[in-house]
Design an enzyme around this catalytic site. Sequence first.
Site, PDB file in Angstrom:
ATOM      1  N   CYS A 226     -65.353  16.683  -6.009  1.00 44.15           N
ATOM      2  CA  CYS A 226     -64.248  15.757  -6.330  1.00 44.15           C
ATOM      3  C   CYS A 226     -63.378  16.253  -7.491  1.00 44.15           C
ATOM      4  CB  CYS A 226     -64.786  14.369  -6.640  1.00 44.15           C
ATOM      5  SG  CYS A 226     -65.746  13.698  -5.285  1.00 44.15           S
TER       6      CYS A 226
ATOM      7  N   HIS B 238     -59.143  10.497 -10.343  1.00 44.11           N
ATOM      8  CA  HIS B 238     -59.899  10.608  -9.091  1.00 44.11           C
ATOM      9  C   HIS B 238     -60.227   9.188  -8.622  1.00 44.11           C
ATOM     10  CE1 HIS B 238     -62.766  11.535  -6.090  1.00 44.11           C
ATOM     11  NE2 HIS B 238     -63.832  11.229  -6.806  1.00 44.11           N
TER      12      HIS B 238
ATOM     13  N   ASN C 261     -62.779   7.051  -1.244  1.00 40.38           N
ATOM     14  CA  ASN C 261     -62.929   8.279  -2.020  1.00 40.38           C
ATOM     15  C   ASN C 261     -62.701   9.477  -1.088  1.00 40.38           C
ATOM     16  OD1 ASN C 261     -63.827  10.489  -3.467  1.00 40.38           O
ATOM     17  ND2 ASN C 261     -65.671   9.482  -4.250  1.00 40.38           N
TER      18      ASN C 261
HETATM   19  O1  UT7 Z   1     -66.582  11.068  -6.133  1.00 40.25           O
HETATM   20  C1  UT7 Z   1     -67.657  11.388  -6.915  1.00 40.25           C
HETATM   21  C2  UT7 Z   1     -67.925  10.345  -7.840  1.00 40.25           C
HETATM   22  N1  UT7 Z   1     -68.645   9.251  -7.220  1.00 40.25           N
HETATM   23  C3  UT7 Z   1     -68.642   8.108  -7.846  1.00 40.25           C
HETATM   24  O2  UT7 Z   1     -67.986   7.983  -8.834  1.00 40.25           O
HETATM   25  C4  UT7 Z   1     -69.532   6.999  -7.355  1.00 40.25           C
HETATM   26  C5  UT7 Z   1     -70.161   6.336  -8.547  1.00 40.25           C
HETATM   27  N2  UT7 Z   1     -71.035   5.224  -8.246  1.00 40.25           N
HETATM   28  C6  UT7 Z   1     -70.550   4.059  -7.752  1.00 40.25           C
HETATM   29  O3  UT7 Z   1     -69.386   3.926  -7.486  1.00 40.25           O
HETATM   30  C7  UT7 Z   1     -71.517   2.913  -7.619  1.00 40.25           C
HETATM   31  O4  UT7 Z   1     -72.753   3.230  -8.218  1.00 40.25           O
HETATM   32  C8  UT7 Z   1     -71.756   2.467  -6.151  1.00 40.25           C
HETATM   33  C9  UT7 Z   1     -70.504   1.841  -5.601  1.00 40.25           C
HETATM   34  C10 UT7 Z   1     -72.146   3.686  -5.323  1.00 40.25           C
HETATM   35  C11 UT7 Z   1     -72.887   1.452  -6.083  1.00 40.25           C
HETATM   36  O5  UT7 Z   1     -72.582   0.340  -6.903  1.00 40.25           O
HETATM   37  P1  UT7 Z   1     -73.698  -0.265  -7.868  1.00 40.25           P
HETATM   38  O6  UT7 Z   1     -73.096  -1.411  -8.548  1.00 40.25           O
HETATM   39  O7  UT7 Z   1     -74.193   0.873  -8.734  1.00 40.25           O
HETATM   40  O8  UT7 Z   1     -74.786  -0.770  -6.849  1.00 40.25           O
HETATM   41  P2  UT7 Z   1     -76.328  -0.359  -6.747  1.00 40.25           P
HETATM   42  O9  UT7 Z   1     -76.473   1.014  -6.233  1.00 40.25           O
HETATM   43  O10 UT7 Z   1     -76.999  -0.726  -8.033  1.00 40.25           O
HETATM   44  O11 UT7 Z   1     -76.828  -1.368  -5.642  1.00 40.25           O
HETATM   45  C12 UT7 Z   1     -76.860  -2.789  -5.896  1.00 40.25           C
HETATM   46  C13 UT7 Z   1     -77.357  -3.489  -4.651  1.00 40.25           C
HETATM   47  C14 UT7 Z   1     -78.613  -2.879  -4.056  1.00 40.25           C
HETATM   48  O12 UT7 Z   1     -79.408  -3.946  -3.562  1.00 40.25           O
HETATM   49  P3  UT7 Z   1     -80.667  -4.507  -4.429  1.00 40.25           P
HETATM   50  O13 UT7 Z   1     -81.581  -3.333  -4.605  1.00 40.25           O
HETATM   51  O14 UT7 Z   1     -80.083  -4.983  -5.706  1.00 40.25           O
HETATM   52  O15 UT7 Z   1     -81.220  -5.588  -3.559  1.00 40.25           O
HETATM   53  C15 UT7 Z   1     -78.120  -2.079  -2.881  1.00 40.25           C
HETATM   54  O16 UT7 Z   1     -79.093  -1.938  -1.893  1.00 40.25           O
HETATM   55  O17 UT7 Z   1     -76.351  -3.375  -3.613  1.00 40.25           O
HETATM   56  C16 UT7 Z   1     -76.972  -2.927  -2.401  1.00 40.25           C
HETATM   57  N3  UT7 Z   1     -76.001  -2.168  -1.629  1.00 40.25           N
HETATM   58  C17 UT7 Z   1     -75.217  -2.710  -0.675  1.00 40.25           C
HETATM   59  N4  UT7 Z   1     -75.099  -3.963  -0.226  1.00 40.25           N
HETATM   60  C18 UT7 Z   1     -74.173  -4.187   0.737  1.00 40.25           C
HETATM   61  C19 UT7 Z   1     -75.712  -0.838  -1.722  1.00 40.25           C
HETATM   62  N5  UT7 Z   1     -74.744  -0.521  -0.835  1.00 40.25           N
HETATM   63  C20 UT7 Z   1     -74.408  -1.655  -0.193  1.00 40.25           C
HETATM   64  C21 UT7 Z   1     -73.475  -1.938   0.810  1.00 40.25           C
HETATM   65  N6  UT7 Z   1     -73.385  -3.227   1.243  1.00 40.25           N
HETATM   66  N7  UT7 Z   1     -72.656  -1.007   1.350  1.00 40.25           N
END
Ligand code: UT7
Length: 339
Positions: free
Chosen positions: A129, A266, A296
């Site tokens: 990225c 980005h 993204n």
């Molecule tokens: O381009 C390179 C750079 N990349 C980035 O900058 C990405 C950086 N990271 C992020 O943008 C975020 O960490 C994410 C968007 C990927 C995830 O957001 P988060 O707030 O960190 O969520 P999380 O991974 O802590 O997940 C929270 C909950 C989990 O459920 P539990 O364990 O709390 O029950 C996940 O299983 O959200 C759940 N979850 C979803 N639920 C519905 C994860 N993906 C989904 C989904 N739909 N698509």
Amino acid sequence: MRRYSRISGTGSYLPPRRLTNADMVGLLAERGIETSDDWIVDRTGIRARHYADDGVNASDLGLQASLKAIEAAGCQIGDIDLIIVATSTPDMVFPSTASILQRKLTESAQALGQPGAAGGAAFDVQAVCSGFIYALTIADAMIQTGAATRALVVGAEVFSRILDFNDRTTCVLFGDGAGAVVLEAVEHDGSGPAVLASDIHADGRHTGILCVPGTVSGGQVLGDPLLKMDGQAVFKLAVGLLESAAKAALAKAGKTEADVDWLVPHQANLRIIQSTARKLKLSMDKVIVTVDQHGNTSAASIPLALDEGVRSGRIQPGQTAMLEGVGGGFTWGAVLLRL
Ligand code: UT7
């Protein structure tokens, strides 16, 4: 008076197939996986993304973006003497997507009865990225030293090809697209349009938190050829690194946050963008945001957002823009430029 490089034209292209969050809910439901528009919008700001059709490759998206950038620059394909394509989803293992793009540009030129781009240097940059920031930094350096005069710098990706549609934590985030700029040599006293400073870095200790770990060997794919990401680890690293790269670029140019008219970040996650803007003391009306409509698009995201800012008339000639990116590697960087 000294030699600088300046952006003389921008272009972008999104493949026509658009998937809304509702479409992703349906797609994942077929696999028994739950997601929702609310979750995707709340956590990322993403509302839609575009996917290329089968058989459409990064060079095809890059070609459309490049033709628009060349037209905006008011030059011809034959004037380009350097092509750098930033991509992590190349058409082939080799040759480079840049070489394939050069051939397609030459074919387009020939159809118009113009000279093609054959003979100039062409190569890919792989910094995920951050790839466009890396590519712009390299092209600027080559122009400043006289190694090139007019460069085409492209970010082009078909990330839909490397997504694991059984992993809801990643597959809803990414999309396909391309963005391009023409970067050309210019002489002035420092007050004209120019790349003012850049700052790029990598820390290979973090290769595991965002990767496609597979490889091709002995005629087979070995390992997993789909994207893996530890989202929270990436998120935490990204915010701090983007701030430090932007501040380093400002310091190198002898500027401060108050000199920045536009932040062109980005486009990975709206929350990361908002947090970076806050750290740079920039209000959100000075930030170009496209993540809601494109998701993204990795190396394509910054030139796509830049082109959106320029073509919408928000980014004006003479204004200063901070471009910044972060991604797998771990890689990160920023480029400060005056349009
Ligand atoms: O381009 C390179 C750079 N990349 C980035 O900058 C990405 C950086 N990271 C992020 O943008 C975020 O960490 C994410 C968007 C990927 C995830 O957001 P988060 O707030 O960190 O969520 P999380 O991974 O802590 O997940 C929270 C909950 C989990 O459920 P539990 O364990 O709390 O029950 C996940 O299983 O959200 C759940 N979850 C979803 N639920 C519905 C994860 N993906 C989904 C989904 N739909 N698509």
